[in-house]
Design a protein around this motif. Structure first.
Motif, PDB file in Angstrom:
ATOM      1  N   LEU A  18       0.852  -1.181   0.000  1.00  0.00           N
ATOM      2  CA  LEU A  18       0.000   0.000   0.000  1.00  0.00           C
ATOM      3  C   LEU A  18       0.890   1.234   0.000  1.00  0.00           C
ATOM      4  O   LEU A  18       1.935   1.248   0.675  1.00  0.00           O
ATOM      5  CB  LEU A  18      -0.920   0.013   1.226  1.00  0.00           C
ATOM      6  N   ALA A  19       0.497   2.253  -0.723  1.00  0.00           N
ATOM      7  CA  ALA A  19       1.357   3.421  -0.893  1.00  0.00           C
ATOM      8  C   ALA A  19       1.774   4.045   0.438  1.00  0.00           C
ATOM      9  O   ALA A  19       2.938   4.405   0.627  1.00  0.00           O
ATOM     10  CB  ALA A  19       0.650   4.458  -1.764  1.00  0.00           C
ATOM     11  N   ASP A  20       0.809   4.175   1.375  1.00  0.00           N
ATOM     12  CA  ASP A  20       1.158   4.823   2.635  1.00  0.00           C
ATOM     13  C   ASP A  20       2.138   3.985   3.449  1.00  0.00           C
ATOM     14  O   ASP A  20       3.003   4.525   4.147  1.00  0.00           O
ATOM     15  CB  ASP A  20      -0.102   5.126   3.461  1.00  0.00           C
ATOM     16  N   GLU A  21       2.026   2.652   3.362  1.00  0.00           N
ATOM     17  CA  GLU A  21       2.960   1.798   4.102  1.00  0.00           C
ATOM     18  C   GLU A  21       4.351   1.846   3.477  1.00  0.00           C
ATOM     19  O   GLU A  21       5.361   1.872   4.182  1.00  0.00           O
ATOM     20  CB  GLU A  21       2.445   0.360   4.154  1.00  0.00           C
ATOM     21  N   ILE A  22       4.407   1.836   2.161  1.00  0.00           N
ATOM     22  CA  ILE A  22       5.699   1.912   1.483  1.00  0.00           C
ATOM     23  C   ILE A  22       6.368   3.246   1.781  1.00  0.00           C
ATOM     24  O   ILE A  22       7.581   3.308   2.013  1.00  0.00           O
ATOM     25  CB  ILE A  22       5.510   1.710  -0.032  1.00  0.00           C
ATOM     26  N   ASP A  23       5.580   4.332   1.808  1.00  0.00           N
ATOM     27  CA  ASP A  23       6.140   5.647   2.130  1.00  0.00           C
ATOM     28  C   ASP A  23       6.689   5.686   3.554  1.00  0.00           C
ATOM     29  O   ASP A  23       7.709   6.333   3.822  1.00  0.00           O
ATOM     30  CB  ASP A  23       5.072   6.735   1.963  1.00  0.00           C
ATOM     31  N   ARG A  24       6.007   4.995   4.476  1.00  0.00           N
ATOM     32  CA  ARG A  24       6.419   5.047   5.881  1.00  0.00           C
ATOM     33  C   ARG A  24       7.540   4.063   6.197  1.00  0.00           C
ATOM     34  O   ARG A  24       8.500   4.406   6.882  1.00  0.00           O
ATOM     35  CB  ARG A  24       5.226   4.765   6.793  1.00  0.00           C
ATOM     36  N   TYR A  25       7.413   2.832   5.689  1.00  0.00           N
ATOM     37  CA  TYR A  25       8.325   1.774   6.113  1.00  0.00           C
ATOM     38  C   TYR A  25       9.366   1.376   5.081  1.00  0.00           C
ATOM     39  O   TYR A  25      10.411   0.820   5.436  1.00  0.00           O
ATOM     40  CB  TYR A  25       7.526   0.517   6.492  1.00  0.00           C
ATOM     41  N   GLY A  26       9.096   1.611   3.796  1.00  0.00           N
ATOM     42  CA  GLY A  26      10.028   1.171   2.765  1.00  0.00           C
ATOM     43  C   GLY A  26       9.397   0.118   1.880  1.00  0.00           C
ATOM     44  O   GLY A  26       8.182  -0.098   1.913  1.00  0.00           O
ATOM     45  N   ASP A  71       5.454  -1.298  12.237  1.00  0.00           N
ATOM     46  CA  ASP A  71       6.032  -2.473  11.599  1.00  0.00           C
ATOM     47  C   ASP A  71       7.556  -2.378  11.691  1.00  0.00           C
ATOM     48  O   ASP A  71       8.140  -1.298  11.583  1.00  0.00           O
ATOM     49  CB  ASP A  71       5.603  -2.527  10.130  1.00  0.00           C
ATOM     50  N   LEU A  72       8.201  -3.522  11.886  1.00  0.00           N
ATOM     51  CA  LEU A  72       9.651  -3.534  12.097  1.00  0.00           C
ATOM     52  C   LEU A  72      10.437  -4.177  10.952  1.00  0.00           C
ATOM     53  O   LEU A  72      11.640  -4.382  11.081  1.00  0.00           O
ATOM     54  CB  LEU A  72       9.984  -4.279  13.400  1.00  0.00           C
ATOM     55  N   ALA A  73       9.766  -4.474   9.852  1.00  0.00           N
ATOM     56  CA  ALA A  73      10.432  -5.204   8.768  1.00  0.00           C
ATOM     57  C   ALA A  73      11.663  -4.482   8.230  1.00  0.00           C
ATOM     58  O   ALA A  73      12.603  -5.126   7.764  1.00  0.00           O
ATOM     59  CB  ALA A  73       9.450  -5.464   7.630  1.00  0.00           C
ATOM     60  N   ARG A  74      11.688  -3.153   8.274  1.00  0.00           N
ATOM     61  CA  ARG A  74      12.811  -2.373   7.738  1.00  0.00           C
ATOM     62  C   ARG A  74      13.514  -1.580   8.835  1.00  0.00           C
ATOM     63  O   ARG A  74      14.084  -0.532   8.589  1.00  0.00           O
ATOM     64  CB  ARG A  74      12.311  -1.403   6.661  1.00  0.00           C
ATOM     65  N   LEU A  75      13.501  -2.102  10.048  1.00  0.00           N
ATOM     66  CA  LEU A  75      14.028  -1.335  11.187  1.00  0.00           C
ATOM     67  C   LEU A  75      15.547  -1.218  11.197  1.00  0.00           C
ATOM     68  O   LEU A  75      16.091  -0.244  11.705  1.00  0.00           O
ATOM     69  CB  LEU A  75      13.565  -1.996  12.493  1.00  0.00           C
ATOM     70  N   GLY A  76      16.252  -2.208  10.653  1.00  0.00           N
ATOM     71  CA  GLY A  76      17.713  -2.244  10.768  1.00  0.00           C
ATOM     72  C   GLY A  76      18.382  -0.967  10.293  1.00  0.00           C
ATOM     73  O   GLY A  76      18.183  -0.527   9.163  1.00  0.00           O
TER      74      GLY A  76
END
Length: 243
Positions: A78-86, A110-115
């Motif tokens: 979803l566009a908003d999730e990609i904008d926020r998390y990657g 969401d922590l998928a791109r936290l590193g």
């Protein structure tokens, strides 16, 4: 007509039970059937690396403390999730996860791109007292993570995962405890052996700020810093480049 059929079915208890079983079976089949061909449908990225022993220990603690109940590791397309998390999550990124920690529960982000998003010091402070760094946080504190890390189960854990297909060789399994200590003590004697077994990609530093000790905090922060860094497949897919 549909309501009349349903009403008549409700009067036949065994018929209703049969209809429920049929509906549940169809739903279960739709969800389960694709798993029988997962080896053919999910291609493991060439650059996907398994977790190091220290990161694996951190993942176990992450599950032990129930962190997955509030944090998903699945960026949706979803566009908003990609904008926020990657980049959105790919199934292939979790090919080495047993169990995988996807899901849709979002009490926390969401922590998928936290590193690499925050420093080790920030992670330690946040885990020790979340409201000290995020005043509005409702996350519980985990000060007990400063206790010593028990590494005795790591060789067995790596051996079990190796049987499930993860690329842990005998040297990695035998050196699991030493490698856990070496990853959190970059200037220690085990650095060269750690790099020989795990390569240059895993981050190696004193995650809890003190290289003279090995704590559960070291393990959890090492794991959090690894999230989203094990493969470039998602980023390349978003850019339209073959991984």
């Amino acid at each position: 007509m549909v309501l009349r059929l349903h009403y008549n079915l409700e009067k036949l208890s065994m018929g209703l039970v049969g209809a429920i079983i049929l509906a549940a079976s169809v739903g279960g089949l739709v969800e389960i059937a694709p798993l029988f061909t997962i080896d053919e449908t999910v291609e493991i990225p060439a650059d996907l690396r398994p977790l190091t022993p220290l990161e694996l220990a951190g993942r176990e603690i992450y599950m032990r403390e129930g962190c997955y109940a509030c944090h998903s590791q699945m960026v949706r397309s979803l566009a908003d999730e990609i904008d926020r998390y990657g980049p959105y999550s790919l199934a292939s990124e979790s090919a080495y996860d047993h169990p995988m920690l996807w899901g849709s529960k979002r009490t926390g982000p969401d922590l998928a791109r936290l590193g690499g998003k925050y420093s080790d010091a920030w992670q330690v402070a946040h885990l020790t007292d979340p409201r000290a760094v995020v005043p509005a946080s409702i996350m519980p504190a985990y000060p007990w993570l400063m206790q010593p890390l028990d590494t005795s189960g790591l060789p067995g854990a790596l051996a079990t995962l190796a049987r499930l297909g993860l690329p842990y060789d005998e040297a990695m399994i035998a050196g699991a405890e030493a490698d856990a200590r070496a990853q959190a003590a970059p200037d220690g004697a085990g650095t060269d052996a750690f790099r020989e077994r795990h390569g240059d990609r895993p981050v190696q530093r004193a995650f809890d700020g003190d290289p003279s000790r090995l704590t559960e905090m070291d393990a959890v922060v090492a794991y959090l810093q690894s999230l989203g860094t094990q493969t470039e497949a998602a980023r390349l897919a978003q850019e339209g480049t073959a991984p």
